[in-house]
Design an enzyme around this catalytic site. Structure first.
Site, PDB file in Angstrom:
ATOM      1  N   SER A  91       0.878  -1.175   0.000  1.00 56.73           N
ATOM      2  CA  SER A  91       0.000   0.000   0.000  1.00 56.73           C
ATOM      3  C   SER A  91       0.912   1.221   0.000  1.00 56.73           C
ATOM      4  CB  SER A  91      -0.846  -0.027   1.276  1.00 56.73           C
ATOM      5  OG  SER A  91      -1.378   1.245   1.568  1.00 56.73           O
ATOM      6  N   TYR A 141      -2.281  -1.538  10.359  1.00 51.23           N
ATOM      7  CA  TYR A 141      -2.203  -1.624   8.890  1.00 51.23           C
ATOM      8  C   TYR A 141      -0.857  -1.119   8.396  1.00 51.23           C
ATOM      9  CZ  TYR A 141      -4.039  -1.289   4.068  1.00 51.23           C
ATOM     10  OH  TYR A 141      -4.260  -1.434   2.714  1.00 51.23           O
TER      11      TYR A 141
HETATM   12  P1  NAD Z   1     -11.780  -6.401  -0.250  1.00 51.59           P
HETATM   13  O1  NAD Z   1     -12.417  -6.325   1.082  1.00 51.59           O
HETATM   14  O2  NAD Z   1     -12.556  -5.998  -1.461  1.00 51.59           O
HETATM   15  O3  NAD Z   1     -11.221  -7.877  -0.516  1.00 51.59           O
HETATM   16  C1  NAD Z   1     -10.467  -8.568   0.435  1.00 51.59           C
HETATM   17  C2  NAD Z   1     -10.703 -10.055   0.250  1.00 51.59           C
HETATM   18  O4  NAD Z   1      -9.862 -10.731   1.189  1.00 51.59           O
HETATM   19  C3  NAD Z   1     -12.148 -10.489   0.541  1.00 51.59           C
HETATM   20  O5  NAD Z   1     -12.626 -11.309  -0.506  1.00 51.59           O
HETATM   21  C4  NAD Z   1     -12.024 -11.254   1.854  1.00 51.59           C
HETATM   22  O6  NAD Z   1     -12.974 -12.298   1.987  1.00 51.59           O
HETATM   23  C5  NAD Z   1     -10.609 -11.791   1.751  1.00 51.59           C
HETATM   24  N1  NAD Z   1     -10.055 -12.148   3.061  1.00 51.59           N
HETATM   25  C6  NAD Z   1     -10.102 -11.435   4.212  1.00 51.59           C
HETATM   26  N2  NAD Z   1      -9.521 -12.099   5.198  1.00 51.59           N
HETATM   27  C7  NAD Z   1      -9.083 -13.273   4.669  1.00 51.59           C
HETATM   28  C8  NAD Z   1      -8.407 -14.400   5.199  1.00 51.59           C
HETATM   29  N3  NAD Z   1      -8.065 -14.471   6.495  1.00 51.59           N
HETATM   30  N4  NAD Z   1      -8.132 -15.421   4.362  1.00 51.59           N
HETATM   31  C9  NAD Z   1      -8.474 -15.377   3.053  1.00 51.59           C
HETATM   32  N5  NAD Z   1      -9.134 -14.333   2.509  1.00 51.59           N
HETATM   33  C10 NAD Z   1      -9.426 -13.310   3.301  1.00 51.59           C
HETATM   34  O7  NAD Z   1     -10.434  -5.530  -0.107  1.00 51.59           O
HETATM   35  P2  NAD Z   1      -9.434  -4.900  -1.194  1.00 51.59           P
HETATM   36  O8  NAD Z   1      -9.543  -3.428  -1.086  1.00 51.59           O
HETATM   37  O9  NAD Z   1      -9.576  -5.560  -2.512  1.00 51.59           O
HETATM   38  O10 NAD Z   1      -8.051  -5.297  -0.519  1.00 51.59           O
HETATM   39  C11 NAD Z   1      -7.190  -6.292  -1.034  1.00 51.59           C
HETATM   40  C12 NAD Z   1      -5.774  -5.989  -0.602  1.00 51.59           C
HETATM   41  O11 NAD Z   1      -5.372  -4.729  -1.153  1.00 51.59           O
HETATM   42  C13 NAD Z   1      -5.566  -5.871   0.909  1.00 51.59           C
HETATM   43  O12 NAD Z   1      -4.338  -6.463   1.268  1.00 51.59           O
HETATM   44  C14 NAD Z   1      -5.514  -4.373   1.139  1.00 51.59           C
HETATM   45  O13 NAD Z   1      -4.797  -4.037   2.293  1.00 51.59           O
HETATM   46  C15 NAD Z   1      -4.801  -3.927  -0.122  1.00 51.59           C
HETATM   47  N6  NAD Z   1      -4.973  -2.518  -0.450  1.00 51.59           N
HETATM   48  C16 NAD Z   1      -6.211  -2.004  -0.627  1.00 51.59           C
HETATM   49  C17 NAD Z   1      -6.327  -0.652  -0.938  1.00 51.59           C
HETATM   50  C18 NAD Z   1      -7.668  -0.023  -1.131  1.00 51.59           C
HETATM   51  O14 NAD Z   1      -7.719   1.226  -1.144  1.00 51.59           O
HETATM   52  N7  NAD Z   1      -8.741  -0.762  -1.313  1.00 51.59           N
HETATM   53  C19 NAD Z   1      -5.195   0.145  -1.062  1.00 51.59           C
HETATM   54  C20 NAD Z   1      -3.937  -0.429  -0.872  1.00 51.59           C
HETATM   55  C21 NAD Z   1      -3.843  -1.775  -0.564  1.00 51.59           C
END
Ligand code: NAD
Length: 260
Positions: free
Chosen positions: A142, A155
């Site tokens: 991130s 985080y």
């Molecule tokens: P999201 O909530 O849309 O998807 C996350 C997925 O992870 C979900 O399908 C959930 O069921 C799954 N998950 C959660 N805990 C789990 C576990 N213990 N085992 C297996 N699966 C699990 O979130 P997103 O925004 O797509 O985030 C995905 C990644 O991207 C994360 O690591 C997040 O930190 C990172 N990220 C997101 C953003 C943002 O702005 N959305 C920015 C930077 C980084």
């Protein structure tokens, strides 16, 4: 970038960024294992990909914090398709709170999903990569892998930690053909972000509109969210890069937030 014939495993791929990466990998010719806690959503995502490209996707039940589930999930992919060429350790959640109110259980949950998950999935796939002398591992970092924001102690700590893990695995894996890199997105409008808008508004005492405009997008060059497709393109680039020249690195995609 072409991933024809590559076996890929994406955690947290039933939703958001992981889902977009799985879809992009499939459209680039890869087979993609959609690993997630939410098996119904993982099955639906796999079925949608298979409808367009028969046999390209499988759903895998996996809690990335559970060693047995991770090992069983990776074993299922290897049994079906023979190996894992690309791992995207993407599963993640967000919990925001000032540190004095941050429950220890929440801290441990955050570090378990982001860091234990990355460690366990890496440990499970890397013997297969070493055996074939090649592989690519991507960690979903991130902008918070290199900078901090209030309310996000766990985080920020976890996302910084992934940089250390990536560099270490790059060192160990390099001589055996395994590359690791970290993708560092800015804010992407997914369920993870939608959940924290009202939470941040409450904690910071500002409107939800100001959370979006000032906190999330205030330091971008154009006030725009990064998209899941932007991140998927980066994930394709890192997965398909042809040599060890690109390893142990991170790349920010954030509309200019956190320029270096
Ligand atoms: P999201 O909530 O849309 O998807 C996350 C997925 O992870 C979900 O399908 C959930 O069921 C799954 N998950 C959660 N805990 C789990 C576990 N213990 N085992 C297996 N699966 C699990 O979130 P997103 O925004 O797509 O985030 C995905 C990644 O991207 C994360 O690591 C997040 O930190 C990172 N990220 C997101 C953003 C943002 O702005 N959305 C920015 C930077 C980084």
């Amino acid at each position: 970038m072409d991933l024809s014939g590559k076996i890929t495993l994406v955690t947290g791929a039933a939703s958001g960024i992981g889902l977009a990466i799985a879809q992009r990998y499939a459209s680039a010719g890869a087979k993609v294992a959609i690993a997630d806690l939410k098996m119904d959503a993982a099955e639906a995502a796999a079925a949608a990909i298979n409808a367009e490209r028969p046999g390209a996707a499988m759903a895998v039940a996996m809690d990335v914090t559970d060693e047995d589930q991770v090992n069983a999930g990776v074993a299922a992919v290897v049994a079906a398709w023979g190996t894992v060429d690309v791992l995207v350790s993407n599963a993640g959640i967000q919990i925001v709170n000032p540190i004095e109110q941050f429950a220890f259980a929440d801290w441990k949950k955050m570090l378990a999903i982001h860091l234990d998950g990355a460690f366990l999935t890496t440990k499970a796939v890397i013997p297969h990569m070493y055996a074939q002398g090649s592989g690519a591992i991507l960690y979903m970092g991130s902008v918070h892998s290199t900078l901090a924001s209030p309310l996000k102690s766990a985080y920020v700590t976890a996302k910084h930690g992934l940089m250390g893990l990536a560099r270490t695995v790059a060192n160990e894996g390099g001589p055996k053909g395994v590359r690791t890199n970290v993708i560092c997105p800015g804010f992407v409008r997914t369920p993870l972000v939608d959940k924290q808008i009202p939470e941040q508004a409450k904690e910071l005492g500002i409107s939800e509109e100001d959370v979006v405009k000032k906190v999330m997008l205030g330091q971008t060059v154009d006030g725009e969210f990064t998209t899941v497709d932007d991140v998927a393109e980066l994930a394709l680039f890192f997965a398909g890069f042809p040599s060890n020249a690109l390893t142990g690195q991170s790349l920010v995609a954030s509309h200019g937030w956190s320029m270096r």
